[in-house]
Design a protein around this motif. Structure first.
Motif, PDB file in Angstrom:
ATOM      1  N   SER A  99      42.061   6.236   7.088  1.00 29.05           N
ATOM      2  CA  SER A  99      42.933   6.425   5.869  1.00 29.05           C
ATOM      3  C   SER A  99      43.500   7.764   5.791  1.00 29.05           C
ATOM      4  CB  SER A  99      42.276   6.117   4.457  1.00 29.05           C
ATOM      5  OG  SER A  99      41.226   6.887   4.327  1.00 29.05           O
ATOM      6  N   GLY A 100      42.833   8.981   6.455  1.00 28.56           N
ATOM      7  CA  GLY A 100      43.140  10.284   6.289  1.00 28.56           C
ATOM      8  C   GLY A 100      42.672  11.034   5.236  1.00 28.56           C
ATOM      9  N   LYS A 101      41.144  10.603   4.891  1.00 31.18           N
ATOM     10  CA  LYS A 101      40.520  11.084   3.885  1.00 31.18           C
ATOM     11  C   LYS A 101      40.103  12.864   4.369  1.00 31.18           C
ATOM     12  CE  LYS A 101      36.214   9.193   4.678  1.00 31.18           C
ATOM     13  NZ  LYS A 101      36.761   8.226   5.806  1.00 31.18           N
ATOM     14  N   SER A 102      39.863  12.666   5.633  1.00 32.62           N
ATOM     15  CA  SER A 102      39.535  14.034   6.277  1.00 32.62           C
ATOM     16  C   SER A 102      40.502  15.144   6.065  1.00 32.62           C
ATOM     17  CB  SER A 102      39.222  13.971   7.684  1.00 32.62           C
ATOM     18  OG  SER A 102      38.076  12.997   7.803  1.00 32.62           O
ATOM     19  N   ALA A 103      41.671  14.634   6.179  1.00 31.84           N
ATOM     20  CA  ALA A 103      42.812  15.467   5.890  1.00 31.84           C
ATOM     21  C   ALA A 103      42.816  16.086   4.426  1.00 31.84           C
ATOM     22  CB  ALA A 103      44.220  14.952   6.319  1.00 31.84           C
ATOM     23  N   VAL A 104      42.849  15.139   3.718  1.00 37.37           N
ATOM     24  CA  VAL A 104      42.786  15.384   2.186  1.00 37.37           C
ATOM     25  C   VAL A 104      41.806  16.158   1.962  1.00 37.37           C
ATOM     26  CG1 VAL A 104      42.524  14.290  -0.302  1.00 37.37           C
ATOM     27  CG2 VAL A 104      43.808  13.184   1.652  1.00 37.37           C
ATOM     28  N   ALA A 105      40.620  15.918   2.271  1.00 39.28           N
ATOM     29  CA  ALA A 105      39.269  16.791   1.814  1.00 39.28           C
ATOM     30  C   ALA A 105      39.422  18.207   2.310  1.00 39.28           C
ATOM     31  CB  ALA A 105      38.189  16.022   2.751  1.00 39.28           C
ATOM     32  N   GLN A 106      40.086  18.390   3.681  1.00 38.89           N
ATOM     33  CA  GLN A 106      40.358  19.729   4.262  1.00 38.89           C
ATOM     34  C   GLN A 106      41.436  20.475   3.203  1.00 38.89           C
ATOM     35  OE1 GLN A 106      38.723  21.236   6.777  1.00 38.89           O
ATOM     36  NE2 GLN A 106      39.949  22.959   5.867  1.00 38.89           N
ATOM     37  N   PHE A 148      41.665  20.063   0.017  1.00 35.69           N
ATOM     38  CA  PHE A 148      41.245  20.343  -1.170  1.00 35.69           C
ATOM     39  C   PHE A 148      40.123  21.733  -0.911  1.00 35.69           C
ATOM     40  CE2 PHE A 148      41.703  16.175  -3.143  1.00 35.69           C
ATOM     41  CZ  PHE A 148      42.067  16.603  -4.203  1.00 35.69           C
ATOM     42  N   VAL A 149      39.565  21.792   0.312  1.00 33.32           N
ATOM     43  CA  VAL A 149      38.725  22.981   0.837  1.00 33.32           C
ATOM     44  C   VAL A 149      39.695  24.296   0.714  1.00 33.32           C
ATOM     45  CG1 VAL A 149      37.400  24.058   2.527  1.00 33.32           C
ATOM     46  CG2 VAL A 149      36.909  21.587   2.012  1.00 33.32           C
ATOM     47  N   ASP A 150      40.780  23.934   1.505  1.00 32.91           N
ATOM     48  CA  ASP A 150      41.651  25.142   1.636  1.00 32.91           C
ATOM     49  C   ASP A 150      42.314  25.829   0.248  1.00 32.91           C
ATOM     50  OD1 ASP A 150      41.567  24.684   4.291  1.00 32.91           O
ATOM     51  OD2 ASP A 150      43.497  23.789   4.626  1.00 32.91           O
ATOM     52  N   LEU A 151      42.009  24.889  -0.820  1.00 35.19           N
ATOM     53  CA  LEU A 151      42.631  25.288  -2.253  1.00 35.19           C
ATOM     54  C   LEU A 151      41.309  25.832  -2.928  1.00 35.19           C
ATOM     55  CD1 LEU A 151      44.877  21.985  -3.165  1.00 35.19           C
ATOM     56  CD2 LEU A 151      45.505  24.252  -2.661  1.00 35.19           C
ATOM     57  N   GLY A 152      40.130  26.018  -2.408  1.00 32.25           N
ATOM     58  CA  GLY A 152      39.315  26.581  -2.969  1.00 32.25           C
ATOM     59  C   GLY A 152      38.042  25.750  -3.566  1.00 32.25           C
ATOM     60  N   VAL A 153      38.239  24.501  -3.289  1.00 33.31           N
ATOM     61  CA  VAL A 153      37.187  23.580  -4.010  1.00 33.31           C
ATOM     62  C   VAL A 153      35.915  23.462  -3.233  1.00 33.31           C
ATOM     63  CG1 VAL A 153      37.230  21.039  -4.967  1.00 33.31           C
ATOM     64  CG2 VAL A 153      39.496  22.295  -4.957  1.00 33.31           C
ATOM     65  N   HIS A 154      34.861  23.477  -3.646  1.00 26.51           N
ATOM     66  CA  HIS A 154      33.480  23.001  -3.136  1.00 26.51           C
ATOM     67  C   HIS A 154      33.474  21.763  -2.688  1.00 26.51           C
ATOM     68  CE1 HIS A 154      29.275  24.204  -2.787  1.00 26.51           C
ATOM     69  NE2 HIS A 154      28.956  23.227  -3.096  1.00 26.51           N
ATOM     70  N   LEU A 155      33.157  21.503  -1.499  1.00 30.01           N
ATOM     71  CA  LEU A 155      32.994  20.178  -1.160  1.00 30.01           C
ATOM     72  C   LEU A 155      31.623  19.849  -0.456  1.00 30.01           C
ATOM     73  CD1 LEU A 155      35.838  18.052   0.308  1.00 30.01           C
ATOM     74  CD2 LEU A 155      34.008  18.429   1.809  1.00 30.01           C
ATOM     75  N   VAL A 156      31.126  18.784  -0.624  1.00 32.25           N
ATOM     76  CA  VAL A 156      29.786  18.170   0.312  1.00 32.25           C
ATOM     77  C   VAL A 156      30.374  17.096   0.894  1.00 32.25           C
ATOM     78  CG1 VAL A 156      27.559  17.441  -0.088  1.00 32.25           C
ATOM     79  CG2 VAL A 156      28.578  19.100  -1.681  1.00 32.25           C
ATOM     80  N   ASP A 157      30.013  16.911   2.039  1.00 28.53           N
ATOM     81  CA  ASP A 157      30.170  15.593   2.958  1.00 28.53           C
ATOM     82  C   ASP A 157      29.030  14.888   3.017  1.00 28.53           C
ATOM     83  OD1 ASP A 157      30.579  13.979   5.082  1.00 28.53           O
ATOM     84  OD2 ASP A 157      32.077  15.100   5.924  1.00 28.53           O
ATOM     85  N   ALA A 158      29.170  13.801   2.559  1.00 29.37           N
ATOM     86  CA  ALA A 158      27.855  12.743   2.711  1.00 29.37           C
ATOM     87  C   ALA A 158      27.281  12.471   3.956  1.00 29.37           C
ATOM     88  CB  ALA A 158      28.092  11.473   2.075  1.00 29.37           C
ATOM     89  N   PRO A 167      35.887  25.077 -10.638  1.00 29.60           N
ATOM     90  CA  PRO A 167      35.379  24.024 -11.721  1.00 29.60           C
ATOM     91  C   PRO A 167      35.164  22.928 -11.382  1.00 29.60           C
ATOM     92  CG  PRO A 167      37.981  25.365 -11.671  1.00 29.60           C
ATOM     93  CD  PRO A 167      37.014  25.505 -10.455  1.00 29.60           C
ATOM     94  N   TYR A 168      35.551  22.163 -10.476  1.00 28.61           N
ATOM     95  CA  TYR A 168      35.157  20.815  -9.758  1.00 28.61           C
ATOM     96  C   TYR A 168      34.753  20.901  -8.368  1.00 28.61           C
ATOM     97  CZ  TYR A 168      39.698  19.801  -7.837  1.00 28.61           C
ATOM     98  OH  TYR A 168      40.982  19.876  -7.044  1.00 28.61           O
ATOM     99  N   ALA A 169      33.762  19.884  -8.173  1.00 28.77           N
ATOM    100  CA  ALA A 169      33.480  19.909  -6.763  1.00 28.77           C
ATOM    101  C   ALA A 169      33.564  18.455  -6.064  1.00 28.77           C
ATOM    102  CB  ALA A 169      31.734  20.040  -6.635  1.00 28.77           C
ATOM    103  N   ILE A 170      33.509  18.337  -5.135  1.00 34.73           N
ATOM    104  CA  ILE A 170      34.054  17.144  -4.464  1.00 34.73           C
ATOM    105  C   ILE A 170      32.894  16.606  -3.579  1.00 34.73           C
ATOM    106  CG2 ILE A 170      35.508  15.915  -2.616  1.00 34.73           C
ATOM    107  CD1 ILE A 170      37.666  17.632  -3.595  1.00 34.73           C
ATOM    108  N   LEU A 171      32.500  15.103  -3.866  1.00 38.21           N
ATOM    109  CA  LEU A 171      31.825  14.633  -2.732  1.00 38.21           C
ATOM    110  C   LEU A 171      32.584  13.703  -1.863  1.00 38.21           C
ATOM    111  CD1 LEU A 171      29.119  13.470  -1.524  1.00 38.21           C
ATOM    112  CD2 LEU A 171      28.949  11.862  -3.601  1.00 38.21           C
ATOM    113  N   VAL A 172      32.745  14.087  -0.749  1.00 38.54           N
ATOM    114  CA  VAL A 172      33.323  13.143   0.428  1.00 38.54           C
ATOM    115  C   VAL A 172      32.403  12.122   0.933  1.00 38.54           C
ATOM    116  CG1 VAL A 172      33.293  14.896   2.077  1.00 38.54           C
ATOM    117  CG2 VAL A 172      35.176  12.961   2.085  1.00 38.54           C
ATOM    118  N   SER A 173      32.619  10.872   1.011  1.00 35.68           N
ATOM    119  CA  SER A 173      31.954   9.801   1.466  1.00 35.68           C
ATOM    120  C   SER A 173      32.622   8.586   1.949  1.00 35.68           C
ATOM    121  CB  SER A 173      30.690   9.444   0.523  1.00 35.68           C
ATOM    122  OG  SER A 173      29.865   8.472   1.047  1.00 35.68           O
ATOM    123  N   PRO A 174      32.355   7.968   3.176  1.00 33.68           N
ATOM    124  CA  PRO A 174      33.109   7.088   3.531  1.00 33.68           C
ATOM    125  C   PRO A 174      32.498   5.695   2.760  1.00 33.68           C
ATOM    126  CG  PRO A 174      31.725   7.608   5.361  1.00 33.68           C
ATOM    127  CD  PRO A 174      31.714   8.867   4.470  1.00 33.68           C
TER     128      PRO A 174
END
Length: 204
Positions: free
Chosen positions: A16-23, A25-35, A109-116
């Motif tokens: 679906s492209g979620k990895s590109a989306v996640a990346q 967000f990271v480039d924009l400075g958002v803290h991301l955790v990959d499940a 201000p917000y963090a992301i949990l990315v998980s298939p």
């Protein structure tokens, strides 16, 4: 006083492209955790979960260097729903703990949990808001075959095992339809990011 960041769950089907989306967000400075990373951390050598897996499935799920042999383990649980449930019951709570610890370190201000498997695993319960990256199924199949050189059947099997689109979309607060090019996708992520920065606790 600093407010604790709220958690955005990011998911999407295979291709679906979620990895590109996640990346982005990271480039924009958002803290991301990959499940998926958390799932790897909990079965590293020396972690109790690995010992329990070996005890249950036998030593042939280990590689010579003591690491988990994922392919061997997958082949044992792929066709046996009972064994898969046993493994999930062991790992899901541990993965949840790892995820919570990592999310707690967020400075954004917000963090992301990315998980298939955000919906299937119940991990969406750790989040305040869910963003689903969606794509037409035909496009998912094309992208995945191009990326993994997998066959049409393999991709269909994975699509079947993942939550149905309906199920995913029914949990979504936001849907990003990724059926155009990368530049457009990044613009959409930036639009969402600007919106998310205005939210308190993930709710409008």
């Amino acid at each position: 006083m600093t407010t604790k960041p709220w958690i955005l769950g990011l998911t999407g089907g295979i291709g679906s492209g979620k990895s590109a989306v996640a990346q982005h967000f990271v480039d924009l400075g958002v803290h991301l955790v990959d499940a998926d990373h958390a799932a790897r951390w909990v079965v590293e050598p020396g972690k109790p979960a690995l010992g329990k897996i070996v005890e249950h499935f036998g030593p042939d799920v280990l590689q010579a260097d003591g690491q988990l042999d994922r392919a061997a383990l997958r082949s044992k649980i792929f066709t046996d729903a009972e064994e898969r449930r046993w493994l999930e019951a062991l790992l899901h709570p541990l993965i949840g703990e790892e995820i919570i610890q990592y999310l707690a370190r967020a400075q954004s201000p917000y963090a992301i949990l990315v998980s298939p498997l955000l919906i299937e695993s119940g991990q969406h319960k750790l989040t305040h808001r869910v963003l689903v990256v969606d794509a037409p199924e035909q496009l998912q199949i094309q992208r995945t075959m191009a990326r993994d050189h997998s066959s049409d059947e393999q991709v269909h099997a994975i699509l079947k095992a993942q939550a149905s689109r309906e199920q995913r979309l029914s949990h979504a607060n936001d849907i990003l339809l990724n059926d155009r090019d990368l530049h457009w996708l990044q613009t959409e992520v930036e639009r969402l990011h600007a919106f998310y920065l205005t939210l308190r606790g993930g709710q409008a």
